[in-house]
Scaffold this motif. Structure first.
Motif, PDB file in Angstrom:
ATOM      1  N   MET A 295       0.852  -1.193   0.000  1.00 38.42           N
ATOM      2  CA  MET A 295       0.000   0.000   0.000  1.00 38.42           C
ATOM      3  C   MET A 295       0.883   1.237   0.000  1.00 38.42           C
ATOM      4  SD  MET A 295      -3.057   0.977   2.628  1.00 38.42           S
ATOM      5  CE  MET A 295      -4.059   2.437   2.369  1.00 38.42           C
ATOM      6  N   SER A 296       0.551   2.259  -0.808  1.00 35.23           N
ATOM      7  CA  SER A 296       1.368   3.454  -0.919  1.00 35.23           C
ATOM      8  C   SER A 296       1.308   4.272   0.367  1.00 35.23           C
ATOM      9  CB  SER A 296       0.904   4.295  -2.101  1.00 35.23           C
ATOM     10  OG  SER A 296      -0.450   4.665  -1.942  1.00 35.23           O
ATOM     11  N   LYS A 297       2.348   5.093   0.570  1.00 35.46           N
ATOM     12  CA  LYS A 297       2.412   5.914   1.770  1.00 35.46           C
ATOM     13  C   LYS A 297       2.924   7.309   1.421  1.00 35.46           C
ATOM     14  CE  LYS A 297       6.977   4.023   3.045  1.00 35.46           C
ATOM     15  NZ  LYS A 297       7.065   2.919   2.086  1.00 35.46           N
ATOM     16  N   VAL A 298       2.350   8.314   2.084  1.00 31.68           N
ATOM     17  CA  VAL A 298       2.800   9.696   1.994  1.00 31.68           C
ATOM     18  C   VAL A 298       2.622  10.320   3.378  1.00 31.68           C
ATOM     19  CG1 VAL A 298       2.384  10.109  -0.466  1.00 31.68           C
ATOM     20  CG2 VAL A 298       0.502  10.379   1.158  1.00 31.68           C
TER      21      VAL A 298
ATOM     22  N   LYS B 185       1.448  11.910  -7.128  1.00 29.92           N
ATOM     23  CA  LYS B 185       1.382  10.837  -8.122  1.00 29.92           C
ATOM     24  C   LYS B 185       1.168   9.461  -7.490  1.00 29.92           C
ATOM     25  CE  LYS B 185       1.699  13.483 -11.684  1.00 29.92           C
ATOM     26  NZ  LYS B 185       1.327  14.718 -10.992  1.00 29.92           N
ATOM     27  N   VAL B 186       0.496   9.421  -6.338  1.00 26.68           N
ATOM     28  CA  VAL B 186       0.254   8.143  -5.669  1.00 26.68           C
ATOM     29  C   VAL B 186      -0.466   7.163  -6.584  1.00 26.68           C
ATOM     30  CG1 VAL B 186      -1.055   7.042  -3.821  1.00 26.68           C
ATOM     31  CG2 VAL B 186       0.292   9.071  -3.326  1.00 26.68           C
ATOM     32  N   SER B 187      -1.494   7.637  -7.288  1.00 23.42           N
ATOM     33  CA  SER B 187      -2.286   6.732  -8.124  1.00 23.42           C
ATOM     34  C   SER B 187      -1.539   6.262  -9.367  1.00 23.42           C
ATOM     35  CB  SER B 187      -3.594   7.413  -8.545  1.00 23.42           C
ATOM     36  OG  SER B 187      -3.324   8.541  -9.370  1.00 23.42           O
TER      37      SER B 187
ATOM     38  N   PHE C 190       8.970   8.353  -1.239  1.00 20.32           N
ATOM     39  CA  PHE C 190       8.558   7.572  -0.074  1.00 20.32           C
ATOM     40  C   PHE C 190       8.180   6.141  -0.445  1.00 20.32           C
ATOM     41  CE2 PHE C 190       7.957  11.752   1.975  1.00 20.32           C
ATOM     42  CZ  PHE C 190       8.677  11.509   3.125  1.00 20.32           C
ATOM     43  N   ASN C 191       7.790   5.926  -1.676  1.00 17.21           N
ATOM     44  CA  ASN C 191       7.360   4.587  -2.067  1.00 17.21           C
ATOM     45  C   ASN C 191       8.391   3.826  -2.898  1.00 17.21           C
ATOM     46  OD1 ASN C 191       4.310   4.279  -1.244  1.00 17.21           O
ATOM     47  ND2 ASN C 191       4.566   6.380  -1.949  1.00 17.21           N
TER      48      ASN C 191
ATOM     49  N   TRP D 112      -3.265   8.104   9.353  1.00 16.62           N
ATOM     50  CA  TRP D 112      -2.339   8.008  10.476  1.00 16.62           C
ATOM     51  C   TRP D 112      -1.257   6.961  10.247  1.00 16.62           C
ATOM     52  CZ3 TRP D 112      -3.444  11.925  13.623  1.00 16.62           C
ATOM     53  CH2 TRP D 112      -4.762  12.410  13.640  1.00 16.62           C
ATOM     54  N   GLU D 113      -1.628   5.791   9.758  1.00 12.91           N
ATOM     55  CA  GLU D 113      -0.647   4.719   9.571  1.00 12.91           C
ATOM     56  C   GLU D 113       0.331   5.062   8.452  1.00 12.91           C
ATOM     57  OE1 GLU D 113      -0.287   2.270  11.701  1.00 12.91           O
ATOM     58  OE2 GLU D 113      -1.929   3.280  12.763  1.00 12.91           O
TER      59      GLU D 113
END
Length: 255
Positions: free
Chosen positions: A1-4, A12-14, A41-42, A127-128
């Protein structure tokens, strides 16, 4: 799962799945328009260095706070947040530092037009996702530079650029005197290192020097006035490298 570490308009998460994994030969990722730095981050590995350049002092302040906070404090903020009415909670009601208020305001987006304002209501942070970003932010491999990247980027072998510039055609959001696509082109040419350049509809118009791949055509929720659907096309250009090599973990520089 992506994180920011926070939500950001235009991140550009998607689209991350289009870029593949980071090649083993890349030692440092440079993001000249940092924002939430979704790519870094990913994709950063254990020893990958990450440098982001950011003009907005509020965003720099958020990163500074995250570099010093703990997962325990994040959990405490979550308890505080969930104890308030999510529909009516105002940031003015919360006794926390300004950086945390900025962070809590980034539920959906932060547009430059709001740089001198604070969103009045709290948004729901992931939060996570935030806690997963802390190890990189608090490591010696992470650095945020408060200022423009256009004149101060120093690159070397093993570096790459991930470039997600401002949407210049949205003239009401950005001061035409502070940014122009030609600055991005100059930056990329000066660095002369492997680069992923991402942009929306006007990529082929603003960056004619580069060849773009269409990543996705996205149907927007808000239709036109005549009720026809609106779409946005996401582009990417792979400069000084082959796009396919992001998937083979070999970064073959074009001669």
């Amino acid at each position: 799962m992506s994180k920011v570490p926070f939500r950001w308009l235009g991140n550009k998460v998607s689209l991350l799945h289009h870029f593949g994994s980071l090649p083993n030969t890349i030692e440092r990722i440079i993001e000249p328009y940092a924002g939430s730095m979704a790519y870094s981050f990913n994709n950063a590995k254990r020893n990958t260095k990450v440098v982001g350049y950011e003009l907005d002092d509020r965003v720099v302040g958020i990163y500074d706070w995250l570099s010093k906070t703990t997962t325990k404090e994040i959990d405490s903020l979550r308890v505080m947040y969930e104890g308030l009415s999510q529909d009516g909670a105002l940031l003015s009601d919360v006794d926390v530092c300004q950086e945390i208020k900025h962070w809590l305001s980034l539920g959906g987006a932060m547009l430059p037009v709001f740089r001198n304002k604070i969103y009045p209501r709290m948004k729901h942070p992931n939060w996570e996702s935030v806690k997963k970003c802390l190890p990189l932010i608090q490591s010696n491999n992470f650095k945020i530079v408060h200022g423009s990247s256009h004149k101060i980027i120093e690159s070397t072998t093993g570096d790459m650029l991930f470039v997600d510039p401002p949407y210049w055609e949205s003239g009401h959001l950005y001061d035409a005197d502070s940014y122009h696509p030609s600055q991005t082109i100059e930056l990329i040419n000066k660095a002369n290192i492997p680069t992923i350049l991402t942009y929306g509809d006007f990529a082929p118009d603003h960056f004619r020097e580069y060849n773009f791949n269409v990543l996705e055509r996205i149907t927007l929720n808000k239709p036109r006035k005549d009720s026809t659907s609106r779409t946005r096309t996401e582009h990417a250009s792979y400069i000084n490298c082959h796009s396919s090599l992001f998937y083979s973990n070999v970064f073959d520089i074009l001669k």
